[in-house]
Design a protein around this motif. Structure first.
Motif, PDB file in Angstrom:
ATOM      1  N   LEU A  64     -25.949 -13.890   3.227  1.00 37.61           N
ATOM      2  CA  LEU A  64     -25.611 -13.803   1.795  1.00 37.61           C
ATOM      3  C   LEU A  64     -26.643 -14.508   0.630  1.00 37.61           C
ATOM      4  O   LEU A  64     -27.182 -13.885   0.062  1.00 37.61           O
ATOM      5  CB  LEU A  64     -24.427 -14.101   1.369  1.00 37.61           C
ATOM      6  N   GLY A  86      -6.447  -3.179  -3.643  1.00 41.03           N
ATOM      7  CA  GLY A  86      -7.573  -3.885  -2.841  1.00 41.03           C
ATOM      8  C   GLY A  86      -6.931  -5.179  -2.347  1.00 41.03           C
ATOM      9  O   GLY A  86      -5.786  -5.367  -2.303  1.00 41.03           O
ATOM     10  N   MET A  87      -7.827  -5.908  -1.639  1.00 42.85           N
ATOM     11  CA  MET A  87      -7.398  -7.313  -0.914  1.00 42.85           C
ATOM     12  C   MET A  87      -7.241  -8.454  -2.128  1.00 42.85           C
ATOM     13  O   MET A  87      -8.280  -8.443  -2.658  1.00 42.85           O
ATOM     14  CB  MET A  87      -8.478  -7.515   0.162  1.00 42.85           C
ATOM     15  N   LEU A 139      -8.871  -0.679   3.234  1.00 45.58           N
ATOM     16  CA  LEU A 139      -9.449  -1.478   1.922  1.00 45.58           C
ATOM     17  C   LEU A 139     -10.265  -2.709   2.400  1.00 45.58           C
ATOM     18  O   LEU A 139     -10.687  -3.336   1.449  1.00 45.58           O
ATOM     19  CB  LEU A 139      -8.162  -2.305   1.389  1.00 45.58           C
ATOM     20  N   HIS A 140     -10.629  -2.822   3.637  1.00 42.65           N
ATOM     21  CA  HIS A 140     -11.766  -3.854   4.172  1.00 42.65           C
ATOM     22  C   HIS A 140     -13.103  -3.683   3.931  1.00 42.65           C
ATOM     23  O   HIS A 140     -13.479  -2.453   3.949  1.00 42.65           O
ATOM     24  CB  HIS A 140     -11.467  -3.855   5.789  1.00 42.65           C
ATOM     25  N   ASP A 141     -13.646  -4.614   3.187  1.00 40.16           N
ATOM     26  CA  ASP A 141     -15.072  -4.439   2.660  1.00 40.16           C
ATOM     27  C   ASP A 141     -16.079  -5.473   3.106  1.00 40.16           C
ATOM     28  O   ASP A 141     -17.030  -5.301   2.818  1.00 40.16           O
ATOM     29  CB  ASP A 141     -14.737  -4.299   1.123  1.00 40.16           C
ATOM     30  N   ILE A 142     -15.569  -6.226   3.861  1.00 40.99           N
ATOM     31  CA  ILE A 142     -16.716  -7.542   4.210  1.00 40.99           C
ATOM     32  C   ILE A 142     -17.775  -7.123   5.010  1.00 40.99           C
ATOM     33  O   ILE A 142     -18.992  -6.937   4.706  1.00 40.99           O
ATOM     34  CB  ILE A 142     -15.749  -8.628   4.748  1.00 40.99           C
ATOM     35  N   GLY A 143     -17.275  -6.139   6.135  1.00 47.61           N
ATOM     36  CA  GLY A 143     -18.378  -5.676   6.887  1.00 47.61           C
ATOM     37  C   GLY A 143     -19.305  -4.682   6.226  1.00 47.61           C
ATOM     38  O   GLY A 143     -20.565  -4.641   6.431  1.00 47.61           O
ATOM     39  N   ALA A 174     -16.510 -17.688   5.023  1.00 53.79           N
ATOM     40  CA  ALA A 174     -17.942 -17.293   5.088  1.00 53.79           C
ATOM     41  C   ALA A 174     -18.400 -16.424   3.742  1.00 53.79           C
ATOM     42  O   ALA A 174     -19.461 -16.663   3.556  1.00 53.79           O
ATOM     43  CB  ALA A 174     -18.310 -16.742   6.513  1.00 53.79           C
ATOM     44  N   THR A 175     -17.525 -15.678   3.453  1.00 53.04           N
ATOM     45  CA  THR A 175     -17.919 -14.548   2.409  1.00 53.04           C
ATOM     46  C   THR A 175     -17.522 -14.884   1.194  1.00 53.04           C
ATOM     47  O   THR A 175     -18.222 -14.708   0.122  1.00 53.04           O
ATOM     48  CB  THR A 175     -17.261 -13.428   2.553  1.00 53.04           C
ATOM     49  N   PHE A 204     -25.839 -17.694  10.175  1.00 49.88           N
ATOM     50  CA  PHE A 204     -24.391 -17.311  10.028  1.00 49.88           C
ATOM     51  C   PHE A 204     -24.204 -16.353   8.784  1.00 49.88           C
ATOM     52  O   PHE A 204     -24.979 -16.341   7.773  1.00 49.88           O
ATOM     53  CB  PHE A 204     -23.536 -18.545   9.952  1.00 49.88           C
ATOM     54  N   VAL A 205     -23.061 -15.881   8.432  1.00 48.39           N
ATOM     55  CA  VAL A 205     -22.880 -14.968   7.215  1.00 48.39           C
ATOM     56  C   VAL A 205     -23.425 -15.624   6.081  1.00 48.39           C
ATOM     57  O   VAL A 205     -23.727 -14.960   5.484  1.00 48.39           O
ATOM     58  CB  VAL A 205     -21.455 -14.564   7.265  1.00 48.39           C
ATOM     59  N   PRO A 206     -22.746 -16.886   5.720  1.00 47.72           N
ATOM     60  CA  PRO A 206     -23.120 -17.257   4.529  1.00 47.72           C
ATOM     61  C   PRO A 206     -24.693 -17.269   4.324  1.00 47.72           C
ATOM     62  O   PRO A 206     -25.174 -17.196   3.098  1.00 47.72           O
ATOM     63  CB  PRO A 206     -22.676 -18.944   4.441  1.00 47.72           C
ATOM     64  N   ASP A 238     -11.606   2.773   0.544  1.00 46.05           N
ATOM     65  CA  ASP A 238     -10.308   3.777   0.232  1.00 46.05           C
ATOM     66  C   ASP A 238     -11.221   5.240  -0.274  1.00 46.05           C
ATOM     67  O   ASP A 238     -10.715   5.682  -1.170  1.00 46.05           O
ATOM     68  CB  ASP A 238      -9.218   3.315  -0.820  1.00 46.05           C
ATOM     69  N   LEU A 256     -21.642  -6.191   4.020  1.00 45.47           N
ATOM     70  CA  LEU A 256     -22.924  -6.884   4.800  1.00 45.47           C
ATOM     71  C   LEU A 256     -23.853  -5.784   5.154  1.00 45.47           C
ATOM     72  O   LEU A 256     -25.286  -5.917   5.118  1.00 45.47           O
ATOM     73  CB  LEU A 256     -22.591  -7.528   6.006  1.00 45.47           C
ATOM     74  N   TYR A 305     -14.419 -16.291  10.378  1.00 48.41           N
ATOM     75  CA  TYR A 305     -15.291 -15.159  10.819  1.00 48.41           C
ATOM     76  C   TYR A 305     -16.740 -15.287  10.110  1.00 48.41           C
ATOM     77  O   TYR A 305     -16.689 -15.989   9.147  1.00 48.41           O
ATOM     78  CB  TYR A 305     -14.721 -13.648  10.263  1.00 48.41           C
ATOM     79  N   GLY A 306     -17.722 -15.107  11.035  1.00 50.13           N
ATOM     80  CA  GLY A 306     -19.054 -15.532  10.475  1.00 50.13           C
ATOM     81  C   GLY A 306     -19.471 -16.850  10.511  1.00 50.13           C
ATOM     82  O   GLY A 306     -20.643 -16.915  10.138  1.00 50.13           O
ATOM     83  N   LEU A 307     -18.838 -17.646  11.211  1.00 49.15           N
ATOM     84  CA  LEU A 307     -19.329 -18.979  11.474  1.00 49.15           C
ATOM     85  C   LEU A 307     -19.156 -19.424  12.819  1.00 49.15           C
ATOM     86  O   LEU A 307     -18.289 -19.151  13.507  1.00 49.15           O
ATOM     87  CB  LEU A 307     -18.337 -19.989  10.370  1.00 49.15           C
ATOM     88  N   PRO A 308     -19.985 -20.482  13.038  1.00 50.11           N
ATOM     89  CA  PRO A 308     -19.923 -21.033  14.517  1.00 50.11           C
ATOM     90  C   PRO A 308     -18.684 -21.906  14.758  1.00 50.11           C
ATOM     91  O   PRO A 308     -17.993 -22.597  13.711  1.00 50.11           O
ATOM     92  CB  PRO A 308     -21.269 -21.638  14.516  1.00 50.11           C
ATOM     93  N   GLU A 324       0.709  -1.142  -0.142  1.00 53.99           N
ATOM     94  CA  GLU A 324      -0.025   0.089  -0.064  1.00 53.99           C
ATOM     95  C   GLU A 324       0.997   1.259   0.148  1.00 53.99           C
ATOM     96  O   GLU A 324       1.937   1.477   0.342  1.00 53.99           O
ATOM     97  CB  GLU A 324      -0.826  -0.030   1.247  1.00 53.99           C
ATOM     98  N   MET A 364      -1.064  -7.041   0.588  1.00 51.77           N
ATOM     99  CA  MET A 364      -2.210  -6.136   0.242  1.00 51.77           C
ATOM    100  C   MET A 364      -1.509  -5.058  -0.714  1.00 51.77           C
ATOM    101  O   MET A 364      -0.215  -4.693  -0.355  1.00 51.77           O
ATOM    102  CB  MET A 364      -2.678  -5.818   1.510  1.00 51.77           C
TER     103      MET A 364
END
Lengths: 265, 209
Positions: free
Chosen positions: B62, A128-129, B100-104, A167-168, B57-59, B125, B107, A201-204, A101, A124
């Motif tokens: 979505l 972006g990611m 650059l974080h976009d997941i949250g 999860a995403t 959960f997240v999935p 950004d 959502l 993240y986002g999972l149990p 960056e 990074m």
């Protein structure tokens, strides 16, 4: 397997409180526990205290090294805070991290250039990611080359291919793993490192995903991890994973762990 | 009955079923705004509730959003013809400069869309001017900002200041892992939420919906 003990991180509430109260005993105890559990580096992070980060980071390094004979992993993107922490640091620290960056590469890379410091190179960039293995390897390639050109030994570079939550996007796990394999194959001598918790993240029952993912990454060649070394089960499985991945000559590490009772779960 | 089955199909994360049922209801002459409100939006509220309670959960969020979107796509031509009372408000959202974080952020954008808001996602950004210009241009009711880094959090304050300096009427909301209610209050944000469903509730509260 190189283990960075992750517990002294101000984003964890008890740590933030200990730092604010300047409770040296609390910090020392956690440093000592991680050392006894076999950590090779003690991560120190004071990121949440934006203005006071540099002072707190220096304080953490001092307190940690008063009780353990280990180097620290200085966890900050802020070159001023890193410099201040290095002023008091004994031994060879690891810097976490440099990335592609803008602004972040030059500032941190110039601290590392011409030193023996270890450096985490986070995949990074301003684009972006990275999502795919190809994107990760491309960034890793640039980072490694730029660092080597600045005189950093490849053995001092720890590439973090960037864990993203499965999860995403259900391909995020496999893309990461494939990146580890390619980086380790394409750049002999370089290391790969990561933290685990983003994957789940986002999972149990995140622990199961974290642990399984760590083992899978070790199988692909990952040789360093930022984890909670007090998780005895995780550490035992990582030792076994490394043995099974052909990186434990005559299984001596596994046997050593056995004799040290690290495998008694 | 018919609208209830649309609700159920969203909760079962079944896009095809949602499309089929929405077409069926339109064919029967059911009021499109009730398909939207009691079918799709109510279902997304339920999904958000189950997410906050740790049952979903997240999935699954979505997939539910995809199902909802598929339903909206069928509904859209009819919605434009009907009155615009189903419009909830306009939100401009983005991750702040240097981050650059976009997941949250994605959502939250998704859940707001699911709740019927018009959402303009500026991406990651995003600098202060871009936030302010978009807020003016889109006549935004809310500007929502995300930051995942302790180093980029302070940028939110700059955006809020700029919005005030430009005397824009919009409300501001902030969120992201290191952001807390205390921080939000300190920088003068109108709203903060810990998770995406909470952001929807907060947005409704801020606009008196």
């Amino acid at each position: 397997m190189l283990i960075v003990g992750e517990l002294i991180n101000a984003s964890r509430k008890p740590i933030a409180e200990a730092i604010e109260a300047q409770n040296a005993e609390a910090i020392k105890n956690i440093a000592k526990e991680q050392w006894e559990a076999g950590a090779h580096y003690i991560d120190v992070n004071a990121g949440i205290f934006v203005e006071k980060e540099a002072d707190y980071l220096q304080w953490l390094v001092k307190k940690v090294q008063e009780v353990v004979d280990l180097p620290c992993c200085i966890d900050s993107p802020n070159p001023k805070a890193i410099e201040k922490a290095l002023e008091v640091h004994r031994g060879i620290a690891m810097i976490n991290s440099v990335s592609l960056e803008k602004g972040r590469f030059e500032a941190v890379a110039s601290l590392v250039a011409g030193s023996d410091l270890k450096v985490v190179a986070l995949c990074m960039s301003d684009e972006g990611m990275p999502e795919t293995a190809v994107e990760r390897v491309k960034i890793a390639d640039k980072l490694i080359n730029k660092l080597v050109n600045k005189g950093v030994l490849i053995d001092n570079i720890y590439v973090d291919p960037l864990v993203q939550p499965v999860a995403t996007n259900h391909n995020f796990g496999v893309e990461f793993l494939s990146a580890v394999e390619q980086i380790m194959n394409n750049f002999p001598g370089v290391h790969t490192i990561c933290g685990m918790s983003n994957i789940s993240y986002g999972l149990p029952v995140r622990k199961i995903l974290n642990r399984t993912f760590a083992i899978m990454a070790v199988a692909k060649g990952l040789d360093s991890l930022i984890i909670n070394p007090l998780d005895r089960e995780l550490v035992a499985y990582l030792i076994a994973a490394e043995t099974l991945s052909g990186r434990d000559s005559y299984c001596m590490n596994y046997l050593k762990a056995y004799r040290e009772k690290k495998l008694n779960l | 009955m018919g609208v209830q089955s649309i609700f159920d199909a969203v909760i079962s994360l079944d896009s095809d079923k949602v499309v089929e049922l929405v077409k069926e209801e339109i064919g029967k002459g059911t009021d499109v705004s009730s398909i939207l409100e009691q079918g799709l939006i109510a279902a997304m509220d339920e999904v958000g509730k189950r997410f906050s309670e740790g049952q979903f959960f997240v999935p699954e969020m979505l997939l539910a959003a995809q199902a909802m979107k598929a339903g909206i796509d069928v509904l859209r031509p009819y919605l434009i013809r009907s009155d615009s009372k189903s419009k909830k408000g306009t939100v401009v959202i983005g991750t702040v400069k240097g981050d650059l974080h976009d997941i949250g952020k994605n959502l939250v954008a998704m859940m707001l869309e699911g709740a019927g808001f018009e959402v303009h996602d500026l991406g990651v950004d995003v600098d202060t001017d871009t936030f302010v210009n978009a807020a003016k241009e889109k006549n935004a009711d809310i500007v929502a900002m995300s930051a995942l880094l302790t180093t980029t959090m302070p940028t939110m304050e700059e955006v809020i200041k700029a919005i005030k300096e430009n005397q824009l009427k919009c409300k501001t909301m902030v969120g992201g892992a290191p952001v807390t209610q205390a921080f939000a209050s300190r920088i003068g944000a109108d709203g903060y939420s810990e998770d995406a469903p909470g952001a929807v509730e907060k947005a409704r509260e801020l606009l008196g919906l």
